[in-house]
Design a protein around this motif. Structure first.
Motif, PDB file in Angstrom:
ATOM      1  N   MET A   1       0.830  -1.212   0.000  1.00 56.37           N
ATOM      2  CA  MET A   1       0.000   0.000   0.000  1.00 56.37           C
ATOM      3  C   MET A   1       0.867   1.266   0.000  1.00 56.37           C
ATOM      4  SD  MET A   1      -3.196   0.849   2.445  1.00 56.37           S
ATOM      5  CE  MET A   1      -4.481   1.911   1.847  1.00 56.37           C
ATOM      6  N   ILE A   2       1.889   1.266   0.873  1.00 54.79           N
ATOM      7  CA  ILE A   2       2.860   2.358   0.894  1.00 54.79           C
ATOM      8  C   ILE A   2       4.240   1.738   0.781  1.00 54.79           C
ATOM      9  CG2 ILE A   2       3.837   4.292   2.212  1.00 54.79           C
ATOM     10  CD1 ILE A   2       1.191   4.448   3.727  1.00 54.79           C
ATOM     11  N   LYS A   3       5.046   2.264  -0.122  1.00 50.41           N
ATOM     12  CA  LYS A   3       6.399   1.746  -0.296  1.00 50.41           C
ATOM     13  C   LYS A   3       7.373   2.908  -0.414  1.00 50.41           C
ATOM     14  CE  LYS A   3       8.983  -1.585  -3.112  1.00 50.41           C
ATOM     15  NZ  LYS A   3       8.916  -2.460  -4.310  1.00 50.41           N
ATOM     16  N   LEU A   4       8.375   2.913   0.434  1.00 50.23           N
ATOM     17  CA  LEU A   4       9.439   3.909   0.391  1.00 50.23           C
ATOM     18  C   LEU A   4      10.723   3.221  -0.043  1.00 50.23           C
ATOM     19  CD1 LEU A   4       7.364   4.814   2.760  1.00 50.23           C
ATOM     20  CD2 LEU A   4       9.111   6.464   3.317  1.00 50.23           C
ATOM     21  N   CYS A   5      11.395   3.794  -1.023  1.00 49.85           N
ATOM     22  CA  CYS A   5      12.609   3.195  -1.565  1.00 49.85           C
ATOM     23  C   CYS A   5      13.774   4.170  -1.446  1.00 49.85           C
ATOM     24  CB  CYS A   5      12.407   2.810  -3.031  1.00 49.85           C
ATOM     25  SG  CYS A   5      11.044   1.672  -3.319  1.00 49.85           S
ATOM     26  N   ASN A   6      14.704   3.849  -0.568  1.00 51.97           N
ATOM     27  CA  ASN A   6      15.974   4.585  -0.460  1.00 51.97           C
ATOM     28  C   ASN A   6      15.768   6.095  -0.313  1.00 51.97           C
ATOM     29  OD1 ASN A   6      16.433   2.300  -2.917  1.00 51.97           O
ATOM     30  ND2 ASN A   6      17.717   2.116  -1.095  1.00 51.97           N
ATOM     31  N   ILE A   7      14.991   6.476   0.722  1.00 46.54           N
ATOM     32  CA  ILE A   7      14.644   7.871   0.942  1.00 46.54           C
ATOM     33  C   ILE A   7      15.746   8.594   1.737  1.00 46.54           C
ATOM     34  CG2 ILE A   7      12.989   9.458   2.027  1.00 46.54           C
ATOM     35  CD1 ILE A   7      11.863   8.046  -0.418  1.00 46.54           C
ATOM     36  N   TYR A   8      16.139   9.738   1.208  1.00 39.64           N
ATOM     37  CA  TYR A   8      17.088  10.622   1.890  1.00 39.64           C
ATOM     38  C   TYR A   8      16.428  11.989   2.068  1.00 39.64           C
ATOM     39  CZ  TYR A   8      20.909   7.373   0.726  1.00 39.64           C
ATOM     40  OH  TYR A   8      21.728   6.281   0.613  1.00 39.64           O
ATOM     41  N   LYS A   9      16.639  12.602   3.227  1.00 40.99           N
ATOM     42  CA  LYS A   9      16.179  13.973   3.463  1.00 40.99           C
ATOM     43  C   LYS A   9      17.175  14.687   4.359  1.00 40.99           C
ATOM     44  CE  LYS A   9      13.504  17.573   3.310  1.00 40.99           C
ATOM     45  NZ  LYS A   9      13.314  18.313   2.057  1.00 40.99           N
ATOM     46  N   GLN A  10      17.710  15.784   3.834  1.00 38.36           N
ATOM     47  CA  GLN A  10      18.718  16.558   4.569  1.00 38.36           C
ATOM     48  C   GLN A  10      18.129  17.908   4.956  1.00 38.36           C
ATOM     49  OE1 GLN A  10      22.424  15.833   4.679  1.00 38.36           O
ATOM     50  NE2 GLN A  10      22.533  17.537   6.109  1.00 38.36           N
ATOM     51  N   PHE A  11      18.279  18.285   6.221  1.00 33.15           N
ATOM     52  CA  PHE A  11      18.014  19.642   6.684  1.00 33.15           C
ATOM     53  C   PHE A  11      19.356  20.259   7.050  1.00 33.15           C
ATOM     54  CE2 PHE A  11      13.932  17.486   7.911  1.00 33.15           C
ATOM     55  CZ  PHE A  11      13.128  18.171   7.000  1.00 33.15           C
ATOM     56  N   PRO A  12      19.429  21.583   7.242  1.00 29.66           N
ATOM     57  CA  PRO A  12      20.713  22.179   7.623  1.00 29.66           C
ATOM     58  C   PRO A  12      21.335  21.459   8.823  1.00 29.66           C
ATOM     59  CG  PRO A  12      19.141  23.895   7.099  1.00 29.66           C
ATOM     60  CD  PRO A  12      18.385  22.599   7.049  1.00 29.66           C
ATOM     61  N   ASN A  13      22.503  20.918   8.612  1.00 32.59           N
ATOM     62  CA  ASN A  13      23.295  20.246   9.659  1.00 32.59           C
ATOM     63  C   ASN A  13      22.685  18.944  10.174  1.00 32.59           C
ATOM     64  OD1 ASN A  13      25.132  22.469   9.646  1.00 32.59           O
ATOM     65  ND2 ASN A  13      23.694  23.591  10.960  1.00 32.59           N
ATOM     66  N   VAL A  14      21.599  18.465   9.546  1.00 34.52           N
ATOM     67  CA  VAL A  14      20.958  17.236  10.026  1.00 34.52           C
ATOM     68  C   VAL A  14      20.582  16.344   8.840  1.00 34.52           C
ATOM     69  CG1 VAL A  14      18.997  16.240  11.261  1.00 34.52           C
ATOM     70  CG2 VAL A  14      19.976  18.386  12.048  1.00 34.52           C
ATOM     71  N   GLN A  15      21.013  15.095   8.894  1.00 32.72           N
ATOM     72  CA  GLN A  15      20.554  14.096   7.932  1.00 32.72           C
ATOM     73  C   GLN A  15      19.309  13.442   8.534  1.00 32.72           C
ATOM     74  OE1 GLN A  15      22.247  13.323   4.808  1.00 32.72           O
ATOM     75  NE2 GLN A  15      20.225  12.456   4.440  1.00 32.72           N
ATOM     76  N   ALA A  16      18.136  13.985   8.174  1.00 33.92           N
ATOM     77  CA  ALA A  16      16.891  13.548   8.814  1.00 33.92           C
ATOM     78  C   ALA A  16      16.518  12.123   8.425  1.00 33.92           C
ATOM     79  CB  ALA A  16      15.755  14.505   8.467  1.00 33.92           C
ATOM     80  N   LEU A  17      16.691  11.778   7.162  1.00 34.62           N
ATOM     81  CA  LEU A  17      16.438  10.412   6.687  1.00 34.62           C
ATOM     82  C   LEU A  17      17.631   9.966   5.865  1.00 34.62           C
ATOM     83  CD1 LEU A  17      12.685  10.690   5.601  1.00 34.62           C
ATOM     84  CD2 LEU A  17      13.579   9.633   7.686  1.00 34.62           C
ATOM     85  N   ASP A  18      18.120   8.767   6.148  1.00 35.75           N
ATOM     86  CA  ASP A  18      19.363   8.293   5.555  1.00 35.75           C
ATOM     87  C   ASP A  18      19.151   6.903   4.968  1.00 35.75           C
ATOM     88  OD1 ASP A  18      21.951   7.737   4.856  1.00 35.75           O
ATOM     89  OD2 ASP A  18      22.790   7.919   6.875  1.00 35.75           O
ATOM     90  N   ASP A  19      18.759   6.875   3.688  1.00 29.54           N
ATOM     91  CA  ASP A  19      18.568   5.621   2.952  1.00 29.54           C
ATOM     92  C   ASP A  19      17.510   4.738   3.618  1.00 29.54           C
ATOM     93  OD1 ASP A  19      18.940   3.787   0.936  1.00 29.54           O
ATOM     94  OD2 ASP A  19      20.681   2.827   1.871  1.00 29.54           O
ATOM     95  N   VAL A  20      16.306   5.298   3.776  1.00 30.15           N
ATOM     96  CA  VAL A  20      15.202   4.573   4.421  1.00 30.15           C
ATOM     97  C   VAL A  20      14.343   3.880   3.372  1.00 30.15           C
ATOM     98  CG1 VAL A  20      13.063   4.847   5.738  1.00 30.15           C
ATOM     99  CG2 VAL A  20      15.122   6.071   6.445  1.00 30.15           C
ATOM    100  N   SER A  21      14.171   2.593   3.539  1.00 26.03           N
ATOM    101  CA  SER A  21      13.261   1.810   2.701  1.00 26.03           C
ATOM    102  C   SER A  21      12.273   1.096   3.622  1.00 26.03           C
ATOM    103  CB  SER A  21      14.021   0.790   1.856  1.00 26.03           C
ATOM    104  OG  SER A  21      14.852   1.444   0.906  1.00 26.03           O
TER     105      SER A  21
END
Length: 241
Positions: A1-21
């Protein structure tokens, strides 16, 4: 139903999401736990399109989310209820008006139908007598229950909860969790960011422990809480259990 593939999200000075599947199945209740700043809320916001991943792909019901396609995002959001930590009710509108607003503006329901839906939902959460009150007259627990009713009014397929009880006094937590448990028992697909370990144990099919933007460990409540394998999970749980 929901699939996340290799998600990255960077904020200033913070790697909020680091290769999330991650994959969430229909009618599954998944609780995200972990320390503050571990990426749990960012993960929810990427699913809903409130944040745009820097890299990676999100699929909702096998459809790739195009974050530049506003029409698609609006359609997806209509099928996802999002309940925030801070309620986000409109203070100048009555309780019933907070619930009917999206029904009238987005779904183009007539006023009679919208009011009927709102009152049924308020009855369901035990607040029908508060329909014509303003949010300022409600307790924190009542506000959050109205926020849940507002999300349910759109008849969503998925409910996202971002620490829905963390802004509440302890005695108000139970009334909100009771509504959430009822939704779970009815088969609603739910992703819940929570510090309520008891709720995660009782209701979830799967618990995911996150830290520093990564999924550290994932499994059934029994496995995560009683037989965690990762040292970081063990350290975290030793402080909260």
């Amino acid at each position: 139903m929901i699939k996340l593939c290799n998600i990255y999200k960077q904020f200033p000075n913070v790697q909020a999401l680091d290769d999330v599947s991650l994959q969430i199945n229909e009618k599954e209740i998944v609780c995200l736990i972990g320390p503050s700043g571990s990426g749990k809320s960012t993960l929810l916001r990427c699913i809903n399109g409130l944040e745009i991943p820097d890299k990676g792909q999100v699929f909702i019901e096998d459809e790739l989310v195009d974050y530049k396609n506003e029409k698609q995002l609006r359609a997806l959001r209509q099928e996802m209820g999002f309940v925030f930590q801070q309620f986000n009710l409109f203070p100048h509108k009555k309780v019933v008006e907070n619930i009917t607003l999206a029904l009238l503006e987005v779904l183009k329901k007539d006023e009679e139908s919208a009011n009927s839906i709102a009152l049924k939902l308020l009855d369901r959460i035990g607040l029908k007598d508060k329909a014509n009150e303003y949010p300022s007259k409600l307790s924190g627990g009542q506000k959050q229950r109205v926020a849940i009713a507002r999300a349910l009014a759109m008849n969503p397929k998925i409910m996202l909860f971002d620490e829905p009880t963390s802004a509440l006094d302890p005695e108000m937590v139970k009334e909100v969790l009771t509504v959430m448990k009822e939704l779970a028992h009815e088969g609603m697909t739910m992703i819940v960011v929570t510090h309520e370990i008891g709720f995660a144990k009782e209701v979830s099919n799967r618990v995911i422990f996150m830290d520093e933007g990564k999924i550290i460990e994932s499994g059934s409540p029994n496995v995560i809480f009683n037989e965690p394998k990762h040292e970081r999970t063990k350290t975290f749980l030793s402080k909260v259990l």
